[in-house]
Enzyme design. Structure first.
Site, short mmCIF file in Angstrom:
data_model
loop_
_atom_site.label_atom_id
_atom_site.label_comp_id
_atom_site.label_asym_id
_atom_site.label_seq_id
_atom_site.Cartn_x
_atom_site.Cartn_y
_atom_site.Cartn_z
N TYR A 1 2.13 -48.65 18.24
CA TYR A 1 2.86 -49.63 19.04
C TYR A 1 4.22 -49.07 19.43
CZ TYR A 1 5.74 -50.94 14.97
OH TYR A 1 6.62 -50.93 13.92
N CYS A 2 4.83 -49.70 20.42
CA CYS A 2 6.15 -49.30 20.89
C CYS A 2 6.90 -50.56 21.31
CB CYS A 2 6.04 -48.29 22.03
SG CYS A 2 5.17 -48.90 23.48
N GLN A 3 7.70 -50.48 22.34
CA GLN A 3 8.44 -51.64 22.80
C GLN A 3 7.61 -52.51 23.75
OE1 GLN A 3 11.44 -52.40 21.51
NE2 GLN A 3 11.31 -54.35 22.58
N VAL B 1 6.08 -54.30 19.99
CA VAL B 1 6.39 -54.63 18.61
C VAL B 1 6.38 -56.13 18.34
CG1 VAL B 1 8.90 -54.48 19.00
CG2 VAL B 1 8.01 -54.18 16.70
#
Length: 109
Positions: free
Chosen positions: A67-69, A95
């Protein structure tokens, strides 16, 4: 990445079923990770994925959620890991949304 790519990346994670007992990998920068990460996640910035993933997840069959932003960088990470032979990788998207789906707390330093 363009806006269309970001939107596709963000929605990709929201539609996939999440594997249970998966290793959570946060592919954002170290600073972004420190500002708020999902409990139990390992920080592995996108630029370091190919060099460090074998030490973090040695078994290529291990369930992994990246996952990331927004879901865009995690989409790149998912493709990279798949190309490296990892067989059970899911793009968790952003996130905030992933924390809600997993019912996990966001931790901060």
């Amino acid at each position: 990445m363009n806006l269309f790519g970001k939107l596709i990346g963000a929605f990709a994670g929201a539609q996939q079923e999440l594997p249970t007992n998966a290793m959570l990998i946060d592919v954002r920068s170290v600073g972004e990770y420190q500002s708020g990460y999902i409990a139990g996640a390992v920080s592995l910035p996108l630029g370091e994925v190919s060099d460090r993933i074998c030490s973090v997840v040695p078994d290529k069959g291990t369930p992994v959620i990246v996952y990331c932003q927004s879901g865009a960088r995690s989409a790149s990470a998912k493709n990279m890991l798949s190309d490296m032979g990892y067989t059970n990788v899911v793009n968790g998207g952003g996130v905030g949304g992933l924390a809600i789906r997993l019912q996990k707390q966001i931790c901060r330093f």
